[in-house]
Design a protein around this motif. Structure first.
Motif, PDB file in Angstrom:
ATOM      1  N   GLU A   1     -12.226 -12.554  10.855  1.00  0.00           N
ATOM      2  CA  GLU A   1     -12.724 -12.433  12.297  1.00  0.00           C
ATOM      3  C   GLU A   1     -14.282 -12.252  12.381  1.00  0.00           C
ATOM      4  O   GLU A   1     -14.930 -11.641  13.053  1.00  0.00           O
TER       5      GLU A   1
ATOM      6  N   VAL B   1       3.958   1.306   1.994  1.00  0.00           N
ATOM      7  CA  VAL B   1       4.020  -0.322   3.259  1.00  0.00           C
ATOM      8  C   VAL B   1       4.239  -1.448   2.682  1.00  0.00           C
ATOM      9  O   VAL B   1       2.307  -2.167   1.531  1.00  0.00           O
TER      10      VAL B   1
ATOM     11  N   TYR C   1       0.956  -0.662   0.185  1.00  0.00           N
ATOM     12  CA  TYR C   1       0.098  -0.026  -0.422  1.00  0.00           C
ATOM     13  C   TYR C   1       1.063   1.093  -0.381  1.00  0.00           C
ATOM     14  O   TYR C   1       1.315   0.946   1.356  1.00  0.00           O
TER      15      TYR C   1
ATOM     16  N   ALA D   1       2.612  -4.582   2.450  1.00  0.00           N
ATOM     17  CA  ALA D   1       1.438  -5.393   3.866  1.00  0.00           C
ATOM     18  C   ALA D   1       1.755  -7.398   3.856  1.00  0.00           C
ATOM     19  O   ALA D   1       1.599  -7.726   5.079  1.00  0.00           O
TER      20      ALA D   1
ATOM     21  N   THR E   1      -5.891  -9.280   6.771  1.00  0.00           N
ATOM     22  CA  THR E   1      -7.025  -9.168   6.128  1.00  0.00           C
ATOM     23  C   THR E   1      -6.536  -8.870   4.294  1.00  0.00           C
ATOM     24  O   THR E   1      -6.877  -9.147   3.567  1.00  0.00           O
TER      25      THR E   1
ATOM     26  N   PRO F   1      -0.414 -10.850  14.822  1.00  0.00           N
ATOM     27  CA  PRO F   1      -0.949 -10.021  15.268  1.00  0.00           C
ATOM     28  C   PRO F   1      -1.692  -9.186  14.210  1.00  0.00           C
ATOM     29  O   PRO F   1      -1.018  -8.898  13.412  1.00  0.00           O
ATOM     30  N   SER F   2      -2.232  -7.940  14.743  1.00  0.00           N
ATOM     31  CA  SER F   2      -2.420  -6.997  14.265  1.00  0.00           C
ATOM     32  C   SER F   2      -1.859  -6.373  13.222  1.00  0.00           C
ATOM     33  O   SER F   2      -0.782  -5.523  13.139  1.00  0.00           O
ATOM     34  N   GLY F   3      -1.894  -6.321  11.915  1.00  0.00           N
ATOM     35  CA  GLY F   3      -1.258  -5.585  11.167  1.00  0.00           C
ATOM     36  C   GLY F   3      -0.174  -5.949  10.152  1.00  0.00           C
ATOM     37  O   GLY F   3       0.413  -6.033   9.873  1.00  0.00           O
ATOM     38  N   CYS F   4       0.031  -7.490  10.107  1.00  0.00           N
ATOM     39  CA  CYS F   4       0.543  -8.748  10.312  1.00  0.00           C
ATOM     40  C   CYS F   4      -0.023  -9.130   8.476  1.00  0.00           C
ATOM     41  O   CYS F   4       0.824  -9.728   7.650  1.00  0.00           O
ATOM     42  N   GLY F   5      -0.723  -8.865   7.567  1.00  0.00           N
ATOM     43  CA  GLY F   5      -0.861  -9.041   6.390  1.00  0.00           C
ATOM     44  C   GLY F   5      -2.225 -10.015   6.681  1.00  0.00           C
ATOM     45  O   GLY F   5      -2.333 -10.229   5.059  1.00  0.00           O
TER      46      GLY F   5
ATOM     47  N   HIS G   1      -6.979 -13.154  15.256  1.00  0.00           N
ATOM     48  CA  HIS G   1      -6.000 -12.497  15.963  1.00  0.00           C
ATOM     49  C   HIS G   1      -6.334 -14.125  17.439  1.00  0.00           C
ATOM     50  O   HIS G   1      -5.458 -13.177  18.273  1.00  0.00           O
TER      51      HIS G   1
END
Ligand SMILES: Nc1ncnc2c1ncn2[C@@H]1O[C@H](COP(=O)(O)OP(=O)(O)OP(=O)(O)O)[C@@H](O)[C@H]1O
Ligand SMILES: [Mg+2]
Length: 356
Positions: A159, A16, A13, A18, A43, A37-41, A192
């Protein structure tokens, strides 16, 4: 038989990164959880599979066909998200049958499949309600029925249970397991929540920083973590930094600065290696008497926290504060805070992580 294959897939992105050269292979009928964890790619990976995003590198194959450029509606996927995304002005029946109408399925067949889908998610009596007249769990079941009814080749979940409270989440988890058993459809499940991943998936792919650190059955990733990240991410652990004092094949002794810890490992270590000893909280034992286990140390009980089903002990061992969790069987007198105790664990429960 392989159903889905991602080969060195990357996605940016802007600046970034991702998803970073992620490779993953999923078999027909298999259920794989992407856990991290959150932000690890997670989604982003799901959206690449679904066709909402195009990769900047690598290839994605579904049923042995390169899907580059294939739009989402040509991939025959079912999707369930965290937000239920139901049409508020449509009844449960209209929401669930929506995909069949789009596909011009004739009305007798539509009614039959609608009934089947609503029964599957146990919403038989709710066909005429509107989404606002349903609880969160019921809305999520409608979303699930709406995805399943079109008989997708693959189900993607992002999720799906995270908006539900703990008890409902547990209930929906076992319902999802039942449904999965019945329809045996290839599923990719993003979460997660480790318990959810371990409970629902045939194999768990543990992700960090846009790639897969390890993929394996739930007990493989938990008992035999391949990297330090996986060891520390899964479960609740005590992480004790130290230096290897002796290494003799699979048997390693680590000096924690005053305490020598016995460890068992399949990796090679040598004296002087800087390491972390990772011990899960449920593998420790605490007792007023000496314990007959590979590692047993005198320590001080700092705190005993009564949690109903479990008791959580905070124990001071030299400079280290250890956490341990014990099942409350109601059969032992409370250990008193501040007292001297023994804390112990077997060598096989000391996971070793080499530090750079
Ligand atoms: N539309 C976007 N524009 C810019 N950066 C994005 C965008 N979407 C995601 N990112 C970034 O890409 C990385 C991966 O995001 P992604 O949503 O895939 O993570 P995730 O694993 O699903 O996290 P979570 O558990 O919080 O949902 C993060 O660093 C995030 O900030
Ligand atoms: Mg996400």
């Amino acid at each position: 038989m392989e159903h889905v294959r991602l080969h060195e897939v990357s996605k940016f992105y802007g600046q970034v990164l991702a998803v970073d050269r992620l490779s993953l292979s999923i078999n027909q009928g298999e259920s794989v959880a992407l856990l991290g964890p959150s932000g690890c790619g997670k989604t982003t990976t799901l959206n690449l599979l679904a066709g909402f995003l195009q990769p900047d590198g690598g290839t994605i194959r579904i049923a042995d066909r390169d899907v580059a450029g294939l739009p989402p509606n040509k991939r025959n996927l079912g999707m369930v998200f965290q937000s239920y995304a139901l049409f508020p002005h449509m009844t449960v029946a209209e929401n669930v049958a929506f995909g069949l109408k789009l596909r011009r399925v004739e009305s007798a067949e539509r009614e039959r499949r609608l009934k089947e889908a609503l029964d599957m998610v146990r919403l038989g009596g709710f066909a005429d309600r509107f989404p606002r007249q349903l609880s969160g769990g019921q809305q999520q079941r409608v979303a699930l029925a709406r995805a399943i009814i079109v008989q997708p080749d693959i189900m993607l979940y992002d999720e799906p249970l995270s908006n539900l409270d703990a008890k409902l989440r547990e209930e929906m988890r076992s319902e999802l397991l039942d449904i999965q058993d019945r329809i045996r459809i290839t599923s990719i499940y993003v979460t997660h929540d480790q318990e959810e991943a371990l409970a629902l998936a045939d194999r768990v792919a543990v992700m960090s920083n846009g790639c897969v650190e390890q993929i394996g059955t739930p007990d493989e990733v938990y008992e035999k973590p391949a990297t330090g990240f996986v060891a520390k991410f899964l479960g609740e652990s005590n992480v004790l930094p130290g230096t290897v004092a002796r290494a003799d094949g699979t048997s390693v002794v680590v000096d924690l600065g005053g305490h020598s810890v016995h460890c068992q490992t399949s990796e090679r270590f040598s004296a002087g290696d800087r390491v972390e000893v990772v011990v899960r909280t449920e593998r420790l034992a605490v007792s007023p008497e000496r314990l007959s286990t590979d590692n047993c140390f005198k320590a001080r009980l700092h705190h005993a926290i009564y949690l109903g089903g479990t008791i959580r002990y905070l124990v001071q061992l030299g400079d280290h504060r250890l956490i341990m969790v014990e099942k409350n069987r109601g059969d032992r007198a409370a250990l008193s805070e501040g007292s001297e105790v023994y804390v112990g664990w077997p060598a096989k429960d000391s996971l070793l992580v080499k530090l750079p």
